[in-house]
Design a protein around this motif. Sequence first.
Motif, mmCIF file in Angstrom:
data_model
loop_
_atom_site.group_PDB
_atom_site.id
_atom_site.type_symbol
_atom_site.label_atom_id
_atom_site.label_comp_id
_atom_site.label_asym_id
_atom_site.label_seq_id
_atom_site.Cartn_x
_atom_site.Cartn_y
_atom_site.Cartn_z
ATOM 1 N N VAL A 27 -21.654 28.857 28.612
ATOM 2 C CA VAL A 27 -22.460 28.324 29.711
ATOM 3 C C VAL A 27 -23.386 27.224 29.204
ATOM 4 O O VAL A 27 -23.559 26.179 29.850
ATOM 5 N N LEU A 28 -23.981 27.429 28.029
ATOM 6 C CA LEU A 28 -24.918 26.447 27.476
ATOM 7 C C LEU A 28 -24.255 25.101 27.211
ATOM 8 O O LEU A 28 -24.843 24.043 27.488
ATOM 9 N N PHE A 29 -23.026 25.119 26.711
ATOM 10 C CA PHE A 29 -22.420 23.878 26.223
ATOM 11 C C PHE A 29 -21.217 23.386 27.031
ATOM 12 O O PHE A 29 -20.712 22.302 26.773
ATOM 13 N N PHE A 30 -20.766 24.165 28.022
ATOM 14 C CA PHE A 30 -19.518 23.786 28.679
ATOM 15 C C PHE A 30 -19.584 23.832 30.203
ATOM 16 O O PHE A 30 -18.914 23.071 30.874
ATOM 17 N N PHE A 31 -20.398 24.720 30.773
ATOM 18 C CA PHE A 31 -20.412 24.913 32.220
ATOM 19 C C PHE A 31 -21.373 23.934 32.884
ATOM 20 O O PHE A 31 -22.545 23.872 32.516
ATOM 21 N N PRO A 32 -20.921 23.165 33.884
ATOM 22 C CA PRO A 32 -21.847 22.343 34.662
ATOM 23 C C PRO A 32 -22.552 23.189 35.719
ATOM 24 O O PRO A 32 -22.072 24.254 36.098
ATOM 25 N N GLU A 33 -23.698 22.718 36.181
ATOM 26 C CA GLU A 33 -24.395 23.383 37.282
ATOM 27 C C GLU A 33 -23.763 22.944 38.602
ATOM 28 O O GLU A 33 -23.552 21.751 38.829
ATOM 29 N N THR A 34 -23.439 23.903 39.467
ATOM 30 C CA THR A 34 -22.784 23.579 40.738
ATOM 31 C C THR A 34 -23.672 23.857 41.940
ATOM 32 O O THR A 34 -23.235 23.663 43.076
ATOM 33 N N LYS A 35 -24.894 24.289 41.716
ATOM 34 C CA LYS A 35 -25.794 24.589 42.837
ATOM 35 C C LYS A 35 -26.055 23.338 43.667
ATOM 36 O O LYS A 35 -26.481 22.304 43.156
ATOM 37 N N GLY A 36 -25.808 23.424 44.962
ATOM 38 C CA GLY A 36 -26.128 22.354 45.880
ATOM 39 C C GLY A 36 -25.304 21.093 45.732
ATOM 40 O O GLY A 36 -25.599 20.080 46.366
ATOM 41 N N ARG A 37 -24.269 21.113 44.918
ATOM 42 C CA ARG A 37 -23.462 19.907 44.718
ATOM 43 C C ARG A 37 -22.462 19.736 45.851
ATOM 44 O O ARG A 37 -21.845 20.704 46.298
ATOM 45 N N THR A 38 -22.285 18.506 46.281
ATOM 46 C CA THR A 38 -21.192 18.201 47.186
ATOM 47 C C THR A 38 -19.907 18.129 46.370
ATOM 48 O O THR A 38 -19.928 18.149 45.134
ATOM 49 N N LEU A 39 -18.779 18.023 47.084
ATOM 50 C CA LEU A 39 -17.499 17.889 46.384
ATOM 51 C C LEU A 39 -17.492 16.647 45.509
ATOM 52 O O LEU A 39 -16.999 16.662 44.382
ATOM 53 N N GLU A 40 -18.071 15.569 46.039
ATOM 54 C CA GLU A 40 -18.120 14.320 45.272
ATOM 55 C C GLU A 40 -18.904 14.505 43.979
ATOM 56 O O GLU A 40 -18.510 14.056 42.903
ATOM 57 N N GLU A 41 -20.038 15.183 44.070
ATOM 58 C CA GLU A 41 -20.879 15.396 42.890
ATOM 59 C C GLU A 41 -20.225 16.354 41.911
ATOM 60 O O GLU A 41 -20.393 16.242 40.699
ATOM 61 N N THR A 42 -19.460 17.318 42.422
ATOM 62 C CA THR A 42 -18.729 18.227 41.538
ATOM 63 C C THR A 42 -17.653 17.466 40.774
ATOM 64 O O THR A 42 -17.440 17.703 39.581
ATOM 65 N N ASP A 43 -16.956 16.541 41.436
ATOM 66 C CA ASP A 43 -15.976 15.694 40.746
ATOM 67 C C ASP A 43 -16.629 14.956 39.589
ATOM 68 O O ASP A 43 -16.090 14.883 38.483
ATOM 69 N N ALA A 44 -17.816 14.376 39.838
ATOM 70 C CA ALA A 44 -18.516 13.639 38.790
ATOM 71 C C ALA A 44 -18.922 14.552 37.646
ATOM 72 O O ALA A 44 -18.853 14.172 36.465
ATOM 73 N N ALA A 45 -19.340 15.780 37.960
ATOM 74 C CA ALA A 45 -19.746 16.724 36.918
ATOM 75 C C ALA A 45 -18.587 17.071 35.996
ATOM 76 O O ALA A 45 -18.780 17.331 34.808
ATOM 77 N N PHE A 46 -17.380 17.072 36.538
ATOM 78 C CA PHE A 46 -16.196 17.375 35.721
ATOM 79 C C PHE A 46 -15.526 16.106 35.191
ATOM 80 O O PHE A 46 -14.461 16.187 34.579
ATOM 81 N N GLY A 47 -16.121 14.936 35.447
ATOM 82 C CA GLY A 47 -15.567 13.685 34.934
ATOM 83 C C GLY A 47 -14.249 13.312 35.561
ATOM 84 O O GLY A 47 -13.381 12.726 34.896
ATOM 85 N N ASP A 48 -14.074 13.602 36.846
ATOM 86 C CA ASP A 48 -12.800 13.328 37.515
ATOM 87 C C ASP A 48 -12.721 11.850 37.887
ATOM 88 O O ASP A 48 -13.466 11.369 38.755
#
Length: 573
Positions: A525-546
């Motif tokens: 979680v510390l080094f690999f998991f992004p935070e997904t609280k309140g993220r839109t789909l677009e922001e989740t894509d950015a968090a995973f580098g899509d």
Amino acid sequence: MPRSPRLNSIEQEGENDNNVSDLVLAGSEGRVGFRGLFENKFILGISLFSTLGGFLFGYDQGVVSNVLAIESFGAKFPAIYTNATLKGWFVSTLLLAACFGANVNGPVCDKIGRKVDIICNVVIFLLGSSLQAGATSPVYLFAGRAVAGLAIGSLTHVVPMYLAEISSAKIRGSLVSLQQLAITFGILVSYWIAYGTSHIGGTRCAPAIPHTGALLNGKPTFDPYTDVPPGGCTGQTQASWRVPLAFQIFPALCLGIGMLFMPYSPRWLVERGREEEALEELSRLRRKPAHDHLVRIEFLEIMAEVRFAREVMKAAYPNAGPIRQITNKYLALVSSWPKSKRIIVGCLTMMFQQFMGINALIYYAPTIFGQLGLDPNTTSLFATGVYGIVNMLATLPAIVLLDSLGRRPLLISGAAGCFTCLAIVGSLVTVYGTDWQAHAVAARIAIVFVFIYDVNFSYSWAPIGWVIPSEIFPLHLRSTGISITTSTTWLSNFVVGLVTPIMLNVGGMAYFIFAGFSLAALLSVLFFFPETKGRTLEETDAAFGDNVTDRERERMEGICRELGPPVRALLNA
């Protein structure tokens, strides 16, 4: 796509109202998270009822641990009672079947629908439960476990998806986390029912015959090969374990019958080209007339979402047949590193949820408390019931805090707490486990830390394990991704259920292994998991580098311009 007259009129009105739709959704009605659950009591009621699927999973998890500790069960099935390997297979048969059920249920529920899928799996579960409750030989017992496992695996896949698809975006996280609350409630109910029924006819198979089995805490234990009279048990009856196994038939019947009156998923209806019905069901769910502005906008959002998913897959895999369309969704999940990372995060979440040891304690709680110095026939069963209460109550903070504090803080603190508690329990078992009677204080400390471990896990990894997979996958791959992560939790559960009885016979090894996985979960979680609280789909894509986000956004914008809803609404789906 077929176009209904009602849809055409809605789109026309949507064009007229387009100038206010962004404002309506920007200030969107309703509260976020836990507080928003009570604004639409119809949705809340449907959700609580639907989570009976999770209740069945939790009940089966809990009831098996108490059944395995009942002497009359040992008298009927001595090999399972005494053989650690067979005991592990008895627990794990259901889990392996559930893994298979979760995997195959993805395309099945897409074909027949969420509602019908739940009803069909209830019928399968009723068959499996009946085989277990009426078992006269190990063959029927194992067959019942396997059949029930197919249904439970499918239900744990379809119920969270059904909840997500009937809810609004603002309360989706809290609604999905109700699944875990239902699971813990099922565990709690199973513990206390089994504790009560274990006294039917007494707590011992044959009170007049002294125990001759292996010593536990300085006292001989029950040996079903030598401590049972020729005619069978004279004290505790078979009802002590048949009744708790049969009880699960009642909530399953309630779920199956009740689902006949529940609404279909509007999203699934749109996918099947049944737009008129979808609008009617959405109106029913939101408790507003079909011509209401917000209902019209949400309906168009669903239309846009479904069309977007269809066009993305068609562009990626043109001319694909029905079977190829199914396999292409699995291929798409490993087609690039960003999408592969989503699968890794989802599967790691579900794997750690099991390998941190919670279900080992749930499945074998009476055995574990017995090894920690409590009487295996009475006190350990009572402690198991208290454990179930703690397990359920400690889940409640997650429903309140999940959408405010976020996923990562809860996962990090929970993993750290679990690691500390398991390391302490493992150390105490290793040092004092051979003679708890002479070290009563150490035994009580170990039991206390087992309960503290339960608290740390229940507010963190238990509920969040179901939430994260439901929000990290792209719209067009969500069902497939969730089926993979759900099957991962069952496969991990299978391994834990199979090897735990063997590990528990080797000092504190089981606790140290679970502590090691807790530490690995913390670091992940510390080094690999992004935070997904309140993220839109677009922001989740950015968090995973899509890096395909721009192309897909252009496609979204084109669809939304044609149908009417604001682009931002679709991105929030």
